[in-house]
Design an enzyme around this catalytic site. Structure first.
Site, PDB file in Angstrom:
ATOM      1  N   HIS A   1      37.053  36.645  42.720  1.00 12.85           N
ATOM      2  CA  HIS A   1      36.788  35.467  41.894  1.00 12.85           C
ATOM      3  C   HIS A   1      37.932  34.485  42.086  1.00 12.85           C
ATOM      4  CE1 HIS A   1      39.441  37.904  39.439  1.00 12.85           C
ATOM      5  NE2 HIS A   1      39.551  36.975  38.506  1.00 12.85           N
TER       6      HIS A   1
ATOM      7  N   ASP B   1      45.439  34.316  40.046  1.00 11.12           N
ATOM      8  CA  ASP B   1      46.134  35.541  40.451  1.00 11.12           C
ATOM      9  C   ASP B   1      45.394  36.307  41.544  1.00 11.12           C
ATOM     10  OD1 ASP B   1      44.182  36.036  38.498  1.00 11.12           O
ATOM     11  OD2 ASP B   1      45.184  37.817  37.724  1.00 11.12           O
TER      12      ASP B   1
END
Length: 312
Positions: free
Chosen positions: A61, A65
């Site tokens: 996604h 991060d």
């Protein structure tokens, strides 16, 4: 045999001990990168995994991060002379995200093939130069939509194993010796007016390797059949203690014990926990929450290498 190197096991923000989410799968010298969080290139350098043979990048996604290291890696690949096409797979919408990220990398001297993940499996054949998308292949990439605060997918990598040549079958089927090698590669061969199938010279299909990568999601029921009987499950465990379950639900993550329950219910062989909250200084303090449910659970560490051999 396949090798998986954890390049980053942190979630949210990097710490002195943990880079952000990334792992690399190596099979026959060709590589698939899974996520590309901050610090991925540094971890590659330290672990000596390299990036020249990366053919596919799988993005779970587009939270920072998991993807913020991608523009820099694409630039480094270009500056290192890459000319070969690169495939990037991700959830629906990843194409627009890639366009935005590459604004800061205006010149990429190789083709980017972006695939917005569908429910259909993606098959890739392998050779010395690259992994190629095809109707059949040695590596099959499967995806599952999971439940997070942005579109997110889990990945399963099925590494197929070719059946052995069966001399007795070849002789019984009166297959001309001159085409044995061609049939061993798969497919059919027409020779002297007759059609011969690969099944006429090959034995039973052999067990391959199944590797699942799950991160940033609630423990949805669909995960269990998806990871079923995986040789290795790398699974997020953002929160260590069971008492943090309300936080996990709110932020759509998992606790150690929830990840372990997925592994147990899915009958996986080995579980590696990853994606630890920066609030967790030492994940080993909480490993008992996982081991009480799934004794083969381990704490993932940056640059840990897991090797999986073919059986039989």
């Amino acid at each position: 045999m396949i090798d998986i190197t954890l390049l980053g096991t942190g979630g949210g923000m990097p710490t002195p001990e943990r880079n952000l989410s990334a792992a690399i799968l190596n099979y026959k010298g060709r590589k698939i990168l899974i996520d590309c969080g901050e610090g991925t290139q540094v971890s590659m350098k330290i672990s000596k995994t390299g990036f020249k043979n990366i053919d596919i990048i799988c993005i779970t996604h587009w939270h920072g991060d998991h993807i913020v290291g991608l523009p820099g890696l694409l630039a480094t690949m270009g500056n290192s002379g890459r000319k070969e096409p690169l495939t990037i797979i991700g959830p629906v919408g990843i194409g627009e995200i890639i366009k935005g990220l590459t604004v800061i990398v205006p010149y990429i001297p190789y083709e980017l093939n972006v695939i917005e993940a569908t429910k259909e499996s993606l098959c890739f054949t392998i050779n010395k130069e690259n992994l190629l998308l095809s109707s059949k292949g040695e590596i099959i990439i499967n995806t599952l939509e999971v439940e997070h605060s942005s579109p997110c997918i889990a990945y399963r990598f099925d590494v197929k194993r070719k059946p052995k040549f069966n001399l007795e079958k070849a002789l019984d089927n009166k297959v001309p010796k001159v085409i044995w090698n061609l049939l061993q590669r798969g497919g059919n061969v027409e020779f002297e007016g007759n059609l011969y199938e690969s099944s006429m010279v090959l034995g039973e299909e052999r067990k391959g390797i199944k590797f699942s990568f799950v991160t940033d999601t609630l423990p949805i029921p669909e995960l269990i059949p998806f990871v079923k009987k995986s040789d290795l499950l790398i699974c997020e465990s953002n929160y260590g203690q069971d008492s943090d379950v309300d936080k996990a639900i709110k932020n759509k993550h998992m606790t150690f014990s929830q990840a372990a329950q997925i592994a147990k219910s899915g009958e996986v062989k080995e579980l590696i926990l990853t994606h630890f909250s920066p609030a967790i200084e030492d994940p080993e303090e909480f490993i008992h929450f996982a081991k009480d449910i799934f004794p083969k659970a381990q704490i993932g560490k940056d640059r840990m290498i897991i090797s999986i051999d073919f059986q039989n």
